[in-house]
Write a protein that holds these residues in place. Structure first.
Motif, PDB file in Angstrom:
ATOM      1  N   THR A  33       0.832  -1.206   0.000  1.00 57.78           N
ATOM      2  CA  THR A  33       0.000   0.000   0.000  1.00 57.78           C
ATOM      3  C   THR A  33       0.864   1.253   0.000  1.00 57.78           C
ATOM      4  O   THR A  33       0.577   2.231  -0.707  1.00 57.78           O
ATOM      5  CB  THR A  33      -0.924  -0.004   1.223  1.00 57.78           C
ATOM      6  N   ALA A  93     -11.275  -2.099  -5.242  1.00 54.37           N
ATOM      7  CA  ALA A  93     -11.363  -0.665  -4.954  1.00 54.37           C
ATOM      8  C   ALA A  93     -11.684  -0.394  -3.488  1.00 54.37           C
ATOM      9  O   ALA A  93     -11.021   0.427  -2.840  1.00 54.37           O
ATOM     10  CB  ALA A  93     -12.415  -0.014  -5.849  1.00 54.37           C
ATOM     11  N   ARG A 148      -9.102   1.174  -0.836  1.00 51.12           N
ATOM     12  CA  ARG A 148      -9.430   2.472  -0.236  1.00 51.12           C
ATOM     13  C   ARG A 148      -9.352   2.389   1.296  1.00 51.12           C
ATOM     14  O   ARG A 148      -8.830   3.287   1.958  1.00 51.12           O
ATOM     15  CB  ARG A 148     -10.818   2.923  -0.674  1.00 51.12           C
ATOM     16  N   GLY A 178      -5.748   2.141   2.236  1.00 49.25           N
ATOM     17  CA  GLY A 178      -5.113   3.445   2.045  1.00 49.25           C
ATOM     18  C   GLY A 178      -5.418   4.393   3.188  1.00 49.25           C
ATOM     19  O   GLY A 178      -4.591   5.247   3.542  1.00 49.25           O
ATOM     20  N   ALA A 233      -7.725   3.968  -6.091  1.00 47.69           N
ATOM     21  CA  ALA A 233      -8.500   3.883  -4.856  1.00 47.69           C
ATOM     22  C   ALA A 233      -7.637   4.138  -3.628  1.00 47.69           C
ATOM     23  O   ALA A 233      -8.040   4.845  -2.691  1.00 47.69           O
ATOM     24  CB  ALA A 233      -9.172   2.517  -4.755  1.00 47.69           C
ATOM     25  N   THR A 234      -6.434   3.558  -3.616  1.00 50.31           N
ATOM     26  CA  THR A 234      -5.544   3.747  -2.471  1.00 50.31           C
ATOM     27  C   THR A 234      -5.184   5.213  -2.299  1.00 50.31           C
ATOM     28  O   THR A 234      -5.201   5.755  -1.177  1.00 50.31           O
ATOM     29  CB  THR A 234      -4.265   2.907  -2.654  1.00 50.31           C
ATOM     30  N   LEU A 243      -6.850   7.874  -3.414  1.00 50.18           N
ATOM     31  CA  LEU A 243      -8.007   8.666  -2.997  1.00 50.18           C
ATOM     32  C   LEU A 243      -8.346   8.407  -1.529  1.00 50.18           C
ATOM     33  O   LEU A 243      -8.783   9.312  -0.817  1.00 50.18           O
ATOM     34  CB  LEU A 243      -9.204   8.360  -3.901  1.00 50.18           C
ATOM     35  N   GLY A 244      -8.147   7.145  -1.076  1.00 58.28           N
ATOM     36  CA  GLY A 244      -8.350   6.863   0.343  1.00 58.28           C
ATOM     37  C   GLY A 244      -7.401   7.662   1.219  1.00 58.28           C
ATOM     38  O   GLY A 244      -7.746   8.051   2.336  1.00 58.28           O
ATOM     39  N   ARG A 298      -6.340  10.615   0.340  1.00 57.65           N
ATOM     40  CA  ARG A 298      -6.583  12.016  -0.018  1.00 57.65           C
ATOM     41  C   ARG A 298      -5.461  12.591  -0.887  1.00 57.65           C
ATOM     42  O   ARG A 298      -4.909  13.662  -0.609  1.00 57.65           O
ATOM     43  CB  ARG A 298      -6.783  12.870   1.241  1.00 57.65           C
ATOM     44  N   ALA A 340      -3.789  10.381  -8.031  1.00 59.08           N
ATOM     45  CA  ALA A 340      -4.723   9.384  -8.553  1.00 59.08           C
ATOM     46  C   ALA A 340      -5.037   9.644 -10.030  1.00 59.08           C
ATOM     47  O   ALA A 340      -5.062   8.716 -10.848  1.00 59.08           O
ATOM     48  CB  ALA A 340      -6.008   9.387  -7.725  1.00 59.08           C
ATOM     49  N   GLY A 380     -11.876   2.749  -9.527  1.00 57.01           N
ATOM     50  CA  GLY A 380     -11.068   3.081  -8.357  1.00 57.01           C
ATOM     51  C   GLY A 380     -11.467   4.408  -7.748  1.00 57.01           C
ATOM     52  O   GLY A 380     -11.391   4.594  -6.538  1.00 57.01           O
ATOM     53  N   GLN A 439     -17.313  10.014  -3.807  1.00 52.74           N
ATOM     54  CA  GLN A 439     -16.846   8.646  -3.969  1.00 52.74           C
ATOM     55  C   GLN A 439     -17.996   7.691  -3.683  1.00 52.74           C
ATOM     56  O   GLN A 439     -18.885   7.965  -2.891  1.00 52.74           O
ATOM     57  CB  GLN A 439     -15.668   8.331  -3.032  1.00 52.74           C
TER      58      GLN A 439
END
Length: 457
Positions: A12, A84, A88, A91, A310-311, A313-314, A316, A321, A390, A455
């Motif tokens: 990750t 995803a 997330r 992440g 996804a990671t 965005l998780g 931020r 991304a 994602g 999301q």
């Protein structure tokens, strides 16, 4: 749901701060290799079934859209959505919630497999798609076995999606390679028979798929249940929550609609091609099989896109991304575009692998010469679908796939029913539909703002 953020695992962390292209290639390479194994299976099945005659080849071609629909819904729809939501959660540093999401996704896969078993096992559906006589008999034989074992296919693909969400792309790829290795041995044995093993014909190819998927699913389940696994499937007591099911379905349902629309386009095209006879269907089945080979290539890179987008965005990091999305999409566009150009220039190299019938070869060669040039846009659309998955933003991917279906459905009807056009004109409509899909989604992705925080999971 845990609210304590934990330090991300090594895989990750690489997705969060590693250099984009090297990290993407590192994640995608095992996926591409593993899904190349799927490519081998697609071509190998066509080769084996082709030895049984034109009726068998055409029968499997009729079932192929439904079989690929199941594969794409389980791997790209629910499996990709699982990647995803798990990525997330990891992440954001929430491993316990990632585990809950993974378990709920597996149960959803088993429920979805039952629907395919109930709907797609009978012969009525294939008769409605234009199959008649010997072609219908072969289609029914193949479908009855394949969809009776739908749970195995759904399980292996959801479990592979869980593994990818943790960044363990190699483990998912190893399962696919193992499935292929088993299938290459088992498929011809069951189709043609040997010694005490009876010849099952086309049903043998389906039985091999189900058996090999079952073995691989059990292997992945055991690997994901290790004590040190980032997401552990079998272990502490399961706690089922309706909110967790809803969180997955919020992304999985629109994700699953995309392959429905894509395979709807292929099913409509198959019905139109059937008006030119069973040999035309056989030719289209061989030629269009190359498009299904592009899907695993796009999925190999696309599943890495889903996880990385996804990671980030998780965590931020929306700008990173978006950069990941474009790097991956460009890569897929280049690879699939080169394959398409090769198919357009030398179509006989593909067609001759599956048939020696001069009519089948001629019609298939014509199809690839016309449609092959649009394959790059097909790959571009697929890659951006995975990136959008994602990001939890699937409205425009659905619009793009709907546009493809409309172009095939309405355009095909106009050229055949109104204008009395030839097969060549139908093939041109199909090529145009791929172009529309890719350009629509690329434009929407360029204009979208991933920093707004909207999301699906």
């Amino acid at each position: 749901m845990s609210t304590v953020a934990l330090a991300p695992n090594a895989a990750t962390q690489r997705m969060l701060d590693g250099p984009v292209l090297p990290t993407l290639l590192r994640l995608a390479t095992p996926n591409v290799l593993g899904l190349f194994a799927n490519t081998v299976v697609i071509g190998f099945d066509g080769y084996i079934v082709g030895r049984l005659g034109a009726d068998a080849l055409a029968g499997v071609a009729v079932v192929l859209p439904l079989a690929m629909l199941m594969l794409q819904m389980s791997a790209g729809g629910l499996g990709g959505s699982t990647t995803a939501v798990v990525a997330r959660a990891l992440g954001a540093g929430d491993a316990p919630h990632a585990t809950q999401l993974a378990r709920h996704a597996l149960l959803l896969g088993l429920a979805a497999s039952l629907l395919f078993t109930l709907v797609a096992s009978g012969s009525a559906l294939y008769g409605a798609m234009g199959a008649r006589g010997g072609v219908l008999a072969q289609a029914s034989s193949y479908a009855a076995v394949l969809f009776a074992g739908a749970a195995a296919v759904w399980s292996v693909n959801v479990l592979a999606g869980i593994a990818r969400g943790t960044g363990a792309m190699g483990s998912a790829a190893l399962a696919l390679v193992g499935t292929t290795a088993m299938h290459l041995v088992l498929c011809p044995l069951l189709v043609f028979g040997a010694g005490p093993v009876p010849a099952l014909g086309v049903a043998g190819a389906a039985a091999s798929t189900v058996t090999c998927s079952t073995v691989s699913a059990l292997g992945l389940l055991a690997w994901l249940s290790r004590r040190k696994a980032a997401v552990r499937i079998i272990g502490p007591a399961w706690k089922l929550r309706s909110a967790t099911f809803r969180q997955i379905l919020k992304l999985a349902l629109p994700s699953a609609m995309n392959p429905v629309l894509s395979n709807g386009s292929i099913a409509v095209a198959t019905a139109y091609v059937a008006t030119f006879g069973s040999l035309a269907v056989a030719a289209y089945g061989i030629a269009a099989r190359l498009e299904y080979i592009l899907v695993p290539i796009a999925f190999g890179i696309g599943s890495a896109l889903t996880a990385m987008v996804a990671t980030n965005l998780g965590a931020r990091q929306p700008a990173r991304a978006k950069r990941v999305a474009w790097v991956g999409a460009g890569l897929v566009w280049g690879v699939t575009g080169l394959i398409g150009v090769g198919a357009a220039l030398w179509p006989q190299a593909w067609m001759a692998l599956f048939s020696s019938d001069p009519t089948v070869l001629a019609m298939g060669n014509t199809y690839l010469r016309i449609v092959g040039g649009a394959y790059g846009f097909f790959g571009l659309g697929l890659a951006l679908f995975f990136a959008s998955q994602g990001a939890g933003r699937l409205s425009w991917p659905l619009v793009a796939s709907t546009a493809r279906l409309v172009v095939v459905g309405v355009g095909g009807w106009l050229v055949l029913r109104v204008l009395g056009g030839s097969a060549e004109s139908l093939y041109a409509v199909i090529a145009g539909s791929l172009l529309v899909m890719g350009v629509t989604l690329a434009t929407a992705t360029w204009l979208s703002n991933w920093a707004t925080g909207r999301q699906a999971a």
